[in-house]
Design an enzyme around this catalytic site. Structure first.
Site, PDB file in Angstrom:
ATOM      1  N   LYS A 118       0.842  -1.203   0.000  1.00 55.80           N
ATOM      2  CA  LYS A 118       0.000   0.000   0.000  1.00 55.80           C
ATOM      3  C   LYS A 118       0.875   1.250   0.000  1.00 55.80           C
ATOM      4  O   LYS A 118       0.679   2.162  -0.786  1.00 55.80           O
ATOM      5  CB  LYS A 118      -0.924  -0.022   1.225  1.00 55.80           C
ATOM      6  CG  LYS A 118      -1.826   1.174   1.320  1.00 55.80           C
ATOM      7  CD  LYS A 118      -2.767   1.104   2.515  1.00 55.80           C
ATOM      8  CE  LYS A 118      -3.485   2.440   2.651  1.00 55.80           C
ATOM      9  NZ  LYS A 118      -4.351   2.518   3.816  1.00 55.80           N
ATOM     10  N   GLU A 139      10.608  -4.748   4.375  1.00 53.23           N
ATOM     11  CA  GLU A 139      10.671  -6.168   4.000  1.00 53.23           C
ATOM     12  C   GLU A 139      10.347  -6.351   2.519  1.00 53.23           C
ATOM     13  O   GLU A 139      11.045  -7.059   1.779  1.00 53.23           O
ATOM     14  CB  GLU A 139       9.663  -6.989   4.824  1.00 53.23           C
ATOM     15  CG  GLU A 139       9.986  -7.117   6.291  1.00 53.23           C
ATOM     16  CD  GLU A 139       9.383  -5.990   7.136  1.00 53.23           C
ATOM     17  OE1 GLU A 139       9.121  -4.890   6.593  1.00 53.23           O
ATOM     18  OE2 GLU A 139       9.205  -6.208   8.346  1.00 53.23           O
ATOM     19  N   GLY A 154      -4.814  -1.653   5.019  1.00 58.14           N
ATOM     20  CA  GLY A 154      -3.995  -2.774   4.555  1.00 58.14           C
ATOM     21  C   GLY A 154      -4.643  -4.127   4.802  1.00 58.14           C
ATOM     22  O   GLY A 154      -4.707  -4.986   3.914  1.00 58.14           O
ATOM     23  N   ARG A 155      -5.158  -4.335   6.018  1.00 60.76           N
ATOM     24  CA  ARG A 155      -5.727  -5.653   6.336  1.00 60.76           C
ATOM     25  C   ARG A 155      -7.134  -5.828   5.783  1.00 60.76           C
ATOM     26  O   ARG A 155      -7.773  -6.857   6.015  1.00 60.76           O
ATOM     27  CB  ARG A 155      -5.682  -5.883   7.851  1.00 60.76           C
ATOM     28  CG  ARG A 155      -6.317  -4.802   8.684  1.00 60.76           C
ATOM     29  CD  ARG A 155      -5.935  -4.909  10.147  1.00 60.76           C
ATOM     30  NE  ARG A 155      -6.367  -3.746  10.916  1.00 60.76           N
ATOM     31  CZ  ARG A 155      -5.666  -2.621  11.045  1.00 60.76           C
ATOM     32  NH1 ARG A 155      -4.492  -2.515  10.442  1.00 60.76           N
ATOM     33  NH2 ARG A 155      -6.113  -1.626  11.755  1.00 60.76           N
ATOM     34  N   GLU A 165      -4.627  -6.678  14.824  1.00 60.22           N
ATOM     35  CA  GLU A 165      -4.082  -5.386  14.407  1.00 60.22           C
ATOM     36  C   GLU A 165      -5.178  -4.313  14.470  1.00 60.22           C
ATOM     37  O   GLU A 165      -4.896  -3.134  14.698  1.00 60.22           O
ATOM     38  CB  GLU A 165      -3.483  -5.458  12.987  1.00 60.22           C
ATOM     39  CG  GLU A 165      -2.481  -4.347  12.717  1.00 60.22           C
ATOM     40  CD  GLU A 165      -1.769  -4.452  11.373  1.00 60.22           C
ATOM     41  OE1 GLU A 165      -2.442  -4.374  10.338  1.00 60.22           O
ATOM     42  OE2 GLU A 165      -0.529  -4.602  11.356  1.00 60.22           O
ATOM     43  N   HIS A 207      -5.461 -33.345  17.737  1.00 61.34           N
ATOM     44  CA  HIS A 207      -4.371 -34.216  18.193  1.00 61.34           C
ATOM     45  C   HIS A 207      -3.196 -33.401  18.710  1.00 61.34           C
ATOM     46  O   HIS A 207      -2.082 -33.910  18.802  1.00 61.34           O
ATOM     47  CB  HIS A 207      -3.941 -35.145  17.054  1.00 61.34           C
ATOM     48  CG  HIS A 207      -5.050 -36.060  16.650  1.00 61.34           C
ATOM     49  ND1 HIS A 207      -5.271 -37.281  17.248  1.00 61.34           N
ATOM     50  CD2 HIS A 207      -6.056 -35.895  15.755  1.00 61.34           C
ATOM     51  CE1 HIS A 207      -6.342 -37.843  16.716  1.00 61.34           C
ATOM     52  NE2 HIS A 207      -6.838 -37.015  15.806  1.00 61.34           N
ATOM     53  N   LYS A 209       9.568  -0.673  14.131  1.00 62.80           N
ATOM     54  CA  LYS A 209      10.133  -0.282  12.826  1.00 62.80           C
ATOM     55  C   LYS A 209      11.229   0.768  13.031  1.00 62.80           C
ATOM     56  O   LYS A 209      12.305   0.681  12.431  1.00 62.80           O
ATOM     57  CB  LYS A 209       9.052   0.300  11.914  1.00 62.80           C
ATOM     58  CG  LYS A 209       8.086  -0.710  11.348  1.00 62.80           C
ATOM     59  CD  LYS A 209       7.150  -0.015  10.358  1.00 62.80           C
ATOM     60  CE  LYS A 209       5.973  -0.887   9.996  1.00 62.80           C
ATOM     61  NZ  LYS A 209       4.959  -0.229   9.204  1.00 62.80           N
TER      62      LYS A 209
HETATM   63  O1  F6P Z   1       3.340  -2.842   9.699  1.00 64.23           O
HETATM   64  C1  F6P Z   1       1.983  -3.078   9.609  1.00 64.23           C
HETATM   65  C2  F6P Z   1       1.455  -2.791   8.241  1.00 64.23           C
HETATM   66  O2  F6P Z   1       1.355  -1.428   8.043  1.00 64.23           O
HETATM   67  C3  F6P Z   1       0.113  -3.468   8.003  1.00 64.23           C
HETATM   68  O3  F6P Z   1      -0.940  -2.756   8.511  1.00 64.23           O
HETATM   69  C4  F6P Z   1       0.129  -3.606   6.524  1.00 64.23           C
HETATM   70  O4  F6P Z   1      -0.825  -4.514   6.071  1.00 64.23           O
HETATM   71  C5  F6P Z   1       1.552  -4.058   6.297  1.00 64.23           C
HETATM   72  O5  F6P Z   1       2.302  -3.318   7.231  1.00 64.23           O
HETATM   73  C6  F6P Z   1       2.095  -3.863   4.921  1.00 64.23           C
HETATM   74  O6  F6P Z   1       2.046  -2.526   4.531  1.00 64.23           O
HETATM   75  P1  F6P Z   1       2.233  -2.107   3.017  1.00 64.23           P
HETATM   76  O7  F6P Z   1       1.133  -2.735   2.231  1.00 64.23           O
HETATM   77  O8  F6P Z   1       2.185  -0.622   3.012  1.00 64.23           O
HETATM   78  O9  F6P Z   1       3.571  -2.628   2.559  1.00 64.23           O
END
Ligand code: F6P
Length: 546
Positions: free
Chosen positions: A206, A212, A267-268, A353, A384, A512
């Site tokens: 987003k 990452e 995002g979620r 979240e 199990h 972060k």
């Molecule tokens: O660090 C949390 C977060 O902001 C989530 O809310 C989001 O889904 C994820 O990181 C990834 O964010 P982006 O889509 O901006 O890379």
């Protein structure tokens, strides 16, 4: 608005709790032959049996009164109307517009967002058709065989969970891969299994600033070039999904190969947007649209149904009942469907979240527990492993059981066993087994005297452990869409009752920030001011990595 715990309905619920806390559900079932019919409800292809809860008609009424007192009805209207309900980020919350199939406009800041939504869907449809039909090729002219989604959190868990759930609808030629972790092991293992000539990378973020994702994307691009592609070939192998065209361009992806979405999509809550591109590539645009249609059906139900028959409201208020009155701190999710094996992970982000907060919308601290820990595994595997604790552990843990009645495979015997196990677990959790029943059973096995008495307490089940059972005819794009939307709205309702903002996530920021500082110090070898533990761990790292 009155504080939650001093509202009249909250007080009534406290009384109801005192009345119900010692009543076994067995007795509630024995006293009412219509309990199943009275405490079950259906909508949008889903059937919810919530009769195995520690609930009677008056406590349910009080729970719904609490929802009303807390302004759920008004908040729901505000969300659908595009009001700025994510106040800490000054944003509307309109993931429902992404799956609006009604043809009606949806306004955000006075502007209809539907033309843009439909335009992106149309662009996705064209791209999806090109890839699936082999017209979009890699740099040697080969059709795409592998799609690698690089994203994390909401840009990973939603599409991953849905692609797994809809495997029976997957394209025969396309293999889907998901890389989220900055641990290079994940990317390395995926790149080992794909060929550069026929691999398409979808970089999903987003913000397009997520460390990452950008690290994985850079390494993927380096791999492509090292495999023989030229810089001008990158456009055939990299597309982006983002709200941030500037950053996409700065990364080096042609914005003509970018699918956009908007700040009013959290995002979620984004799998319905272009973040769902891997779903559409894998299962086809028709199935993606069916997913949207299922979610839209649940949206309409949530928006229009009276609270007493409203699936998301019922699920939410049952959750509140246990967290805030029975003192539970964890909620199990047990899909009796292997295809839903990533649903618990997806729900973890969605609920934790969103509602893992201890400050109310007005900045005041909450004085009551909020979101429980969400966790789970598919049945029957969980049985199990951790179900021992659910049945005989000291903690009370409500569980949602989720099962499609009809399977996609032809192994009818398996499906019968699977469902038998699902229903048996809900029955066992509710009924338990009394000392008298255990005694009779052990006697029938020939045990008596001290041997029987010694074993007896270990074999007793307290029971009275609550569960919901959610059934659907089959796991299809439509029922899956409805299921996900159900949990989204459940999360929303709980956030409203707890008075928290379900749509921000400031709690992820501190880690972060500190990671950025530690990364710099590890690079330079100069350890700054830290506590003794963190500094010690960094020294060890420098010693190992040189
Ligand atoms: O660090 C949390 C977060 O902001 C989530 O809310 C989001 O889904 C994820 O990181 C990834 O964010 P982006 O889509 O901006 O890379």
């Amino acid at each position: 608005m009155q504080p939650l715990t001093s509202s009249p309905a909250y007080q009534a619920l406290q009384d109801a709790y005192e009345r119900l806390r010692h009543i076994p559900m067995r007795e509630l079932f024995a006293a009412d032959a219509t309990r199943f019919e009275r405490f079950s409800c259906a909508a949008a292809g889903l059937f919810l049996d919530y009769s195995k809860n520690r609930l009677d008609a008056s406590s349910l009424d009080a729970l719904l009164a609490l929802a009303r007192e807390r302004g759920v009805v008004e908040a729901r209207a505000d969300m659908f109307a595009g009001a700025v309900i994510n106040r800490t980020e000054q944003r509307a919350v309109l993931h429902t517009a992404l799956r609006n199939r009604s043809g009606a406009p949806v306004l955000a800041g006075g502007r209809d967002v539907m033309p843009e939504v439909l335009e992106v869907l149309a662009r996705m449809a064209a791209f999806v058709a090109d890839v699936r039909q082999g017209r979009w090729t890699g740099y040697t002219g080969e059709a795409i065989s592998d799609v690698v989604n690089i994203g994390i959190g909401g840009s990973d868990l939603g599409p991953l969970m849905v692609c797994e759930a809809l495997r029976p609808y997957g394209h025969a030629r396309l293999n889907l891969h998901f890389v989220s972790n900055v641990d290079g092991a994940q990317l390395t293992e995926v790149l080992r299994r794909v060929r550069a000539q026929s691999t398409l990378f979808v970089i999903a973020s987003k913000t397009f600033t997520t460390q990452e994702t950008l690290t994985n994307a850079r390494s993927a691009r380096a791999w492509l070039l090292a495999a023989g592609a030229l810089p001008e070939h990158v456009a055939r192998h990299f597309v982006a999904v983002s709200t941030n065209a500037e950053k996409v361009a700065a990364f080096g992806i042609d914005t003509r190969n970018m699918f956009g979405f908007w700040e009013w999509v959290g995002g979620r809550y984004s799998l319905w947007s272009a973040i769902g591109l891997p779903i559409a590539l894998y299962t086809g645009m028709d199935n993606f649209e069916q997913l949207l249609a299922g979610a839209h059906a649940m949206d309409q139900h949530f928006r229009d149904a009276p609270l007493e028959n409203n699936l998301p409201v019922l699920l939410a208020m049952l959750g509140i009942w246990y967290v805030n009155f029975f003192g539970t701190s964890s909620q199990g999710v047990a899909p009796y469907c292997q295809y839903l094996h990533r649903l618990p992970a997806y729900l973890q982000q969605l609920e934790m979240e969103s509602n893992g907060k201890s400050v109310q919308m007005d900045g005041k601290p909450v004085e009551y527990p909020t979101c429980p820990v969400i966790w789970g595994e598919p049945g029957t595997n969980g049985q199990h492993a951790f179900f021992q604790l659910l049945h005989q552990g000291t903690a009370l843990i409500p569980v949602d059981f989720i099962a499609p009645l009809r399977a996609h495979h032809a192994l009818a015997e398996h499906q019968l066993l699977l469902l038998a196990n699902c229903f048996a677990q809900t029955e066992a959790l509710m009924r338990g087994k009394t000392p008298a029943e255990v005694r009779a059973e052990l006697s029938a096995q020939g045990l008596s005297g001290e041997a029987l008495e010694t074993l007896l307490p270990h074999k007793v089940f307290g029971g009275n452990r609550p569960s919901n059972t959610l059934l659907m005819d089959a796991l299809t794009p439509q029922t899956l869409g409805a299921l996900i939307a159900l949990y989204e709205h459940k999360t929303f309702v709980q956030g409203v009752v707890w008075g928290v903002n379900s749509f921000d996530q400031w709690g992820v920021e501190l880690g972060k920030q500190l990671a950025g500082k530690i990364e710099q110090e590890l690079r330079s070898g100069q350890i700054g001011a830290h506590d003794a533990s963190t500094a010690g761990l960094m020294r060890k790292t420098l010693a190992a990595l040189g």
